[in-house]
Scaffold this active site. Structure first.
Site, PDB file in Angstrom:
ATOM      1  CB  CYS A  19      -8.104  -0.274   8.458  1.00 49.81           C
ATOM      2  SG  CYS A  19      -9.566   0.771   8.552  1.00 49.81           S
ATOM      3  CE1 TYR A  21      -4.835   2.663   6.769  1.00 53.93           C
ATOM      4  CE2 TYR A  21      -5.311   1.392   4.448  1.00 53.93           C
ATOM      5  CZ  TYR A  21      -5.654   2.648   5.844  1.00 53.93           C
ATOM      6  OH  TYR A  21      -6.654   3.609   5.464  1.00 53.93           O
ATOM      7  N   GLY A  66      -7.481   3.510  17.699  1.00 52.24           N
ATOM      8  CA  GLY A  66      -8.699   2.787  17.520  1.00 52.24           C
ATOM      9  C   GLY A  66      -9.825   3.715  17.161  1.00 52.24           C
ATOM     10  CB  SER A 122     -10.398   7.599   8.140  1.00 54.64           C
ATOM     11  OG  SER A 122      -9.354   8.117   8.940  1.00 54.64           O
ATOM     12  NE  ARG A 134     -10.845   3.638   6.445  1.00 55.49           N
ATOM     13  CZ  ARG A 134     -10.089   3.950   7.513  1.00 55.49           C
ATOM     14  NH1 ARG A 134      -8.805   3.736   7.481  1.00 55.49           N
ATOM     15  NH2 ARG A 134     -10.807   4.396   8.527  1.00 55.49           N
ATOM     16  CB  CYS A 276       5.148  10.541  19.178  1.00 51.98           C
ATOM     17  SG  CYS A 276       4.631  10.205  17.343  1.00 51.98           S
ATOM     18  CG  ASP A 277      -1.032   8.351  17.365  1.00 53.16           C
ATOM     19  OD1 ASP A 277      -1.412   7.721  18.342  1.00 53.16           O
ATOM     20  OD2 ASP A 277      -1.912   8.437  16.294  1.00 53.16           O
ATOM     21  CB  CYS A 330       7.394  11.444   9.757  1.00 53.04           C
ATOM     22  SG  CYS A 330       6.624  11.007  11.528  1.00 53.04           S
TER      23      CYS A 330
END
Length: 373
Positions: A19, A21, A66, A122, A134, A276-277, A330
């Site tokens: 993808c 982005y 991933g 997604s 994508r 955090c991710d 965020c």
């Protein structure tokens, strides 16, 4: 120890799609080791053992990438075994899977249904918009295959929601996207703003989302949602549900809408833990579940000041009339002002547009459906 939230990367940054982005591809490229390969069963066991024996009340495990399904179904079946083995206190345990859907088949759907997984699938809007960014590894379109995965989950009655990244294309065509989701029966939706590559500035990619585009998107989507709300047929849109809850005096369940970073354990395939991710970078490594106890990991989180950093917002932000709903957004979307050491959200003007236009309606809904305690 309160309830514990764990996010695991069973296949690290490995993916069967490409993808344009992808924020995790960007993160991984900025580490000394971009991919840690597949998570070993020993690591999985240590993660579940160390967290489940310490959790009180509940424990939530989410699997992301991933693409986590690359690790194979056997790995996830093993995770269920370890959860049964180490749930000594008989607390509530939930599982979630965030997937691109590319590998989902009947066997996966049977497993997900049997073990009550909540799946995030997604998909980016219409077929044309989705396929623009994508792709599979050879650049081919992916919408048809992901759409098939959604139909399979419908067939097996798997609980799932649609996760959509708001690129400039999605923002521009949200009316078409909303109608497409209605037509497909996708009543549970999440929208997250597309992130620019970390520390590389803004608006430098074809898919970049400007604050004004994001504000316009939120306004138009909210009005579509509110129109359906008045008819009693609105979809569950996580962002709006959280804003209504905040307006009613409750806490948002989505961490990005609380304004302050939460307590999470995000685990790479080698067992390394991050807060955090969005910050799985070498400088944010808190320890490793194969060697370290939770107390050691938590102490490191305090030492690097990860959570306290999210409190560093400008005085003007805290004084803004919209702050009670916005909360500064965020941390990943905030930019540091070196002169003050404070962080300002890149999407601030978009939030201002949205709350100027829709804030009163949000408060009206809150007073009607969620009266203040």
């Amino acid at each position: 120890m309160p309830p514990i939230s764990v996010l695991l990367k069973p296949a690290s940054s490995l993916c069967n799609m490409s993808c344009d982005y992808c924020f995790y591809c960007d993160e991984a490229s900025k580490r000394e080791i971009s991919s840690y390969g597949f998570m070993a069963e020993t690591t999985l066991k240590n993660v579940i053992r160390r967290t489940l024996l310490r959790a009180e009340g509940s424990a939530a495990y989410a699997y992301q990438g991933g693409e986590p399904t690359l690790r194979g179904l056997d790995f996830f079946q093993k995770a269920m075994e370890y959860q049964r083995q180490y749930n000594k206190h008989q607390i509530s345990v939930s599982n979630a899977l965030q997937t691109n859907g590319f590998a989902l088949d009947e066997a996966w759907c049977q497993f997900l249904k049997e073990h009550h997984f909540l799946v995030g699938l997604s998909i980016d809007g219409t077929e044309k918009i989705h396929n623009a960014h994508r792709h599979d590894k050879t650049g081919n379109d992916t919408y048809a295959r992901v759409r098939h995965a959604a139909k399979l989950m419908d067939q097996y009655e798997v609980d799932y929601n649609i996760l959509t990244v708001v690129t400039s294309d999605v923002a521009e065509h949200i009316e078409e996207v909303y109608e497409e989701y209605r037509k497909n029966g996708w009543h549970y939706q999440q929208y997250i703003p597309c992130l620019d590559p970390m520390e590389e500035g803004h608006e430098k990619t074809p898919y970049a989302l400007t604050p004004e585009q994001y504000g316009s998107f939120l306004i138009r989507l909210f009005r579509l949602w509110y129109k359906d709300l008045k008819k009693g047929r609105q979809p569950f849109i996580r962002t709006f549900e959280n804003y209504v809850a905040l307006a009613a005096g409750y806490q948002a369940e989505a961490c990005e809408q609380r304004g302050i970073c939460g307590l999470q354990y995000v685990v790479e395939a080698d067992g390394s833990v991050y807060p955090c991710d969005f910050y799985m970078l070498d400088d944010y490594r808190l320890g490793n579940f194969n060697q370290d106890l939770l107390d050691v990991i938590d102490k490191k989180r305090e030492e690097i000041g990860f959570i306290s950093r999210s409190r560093k917002i400008p005085e003007g932000c805290a004084a803004c009339p919209h702050y009670i709903l916005c909360r500064g957004g965020c941390q990943r979307s905030r930019d540091l002002d070196p002169a003050t050491g404070l962080y300002h959200n890149y999407f601030c003007e978009g939030y201002r547009m949205f709350f100027d236009a829709c804030g009163d309606t949000i408060r009206e809904i809150a007073s009607q459906f969620l009266p203040r305690k």
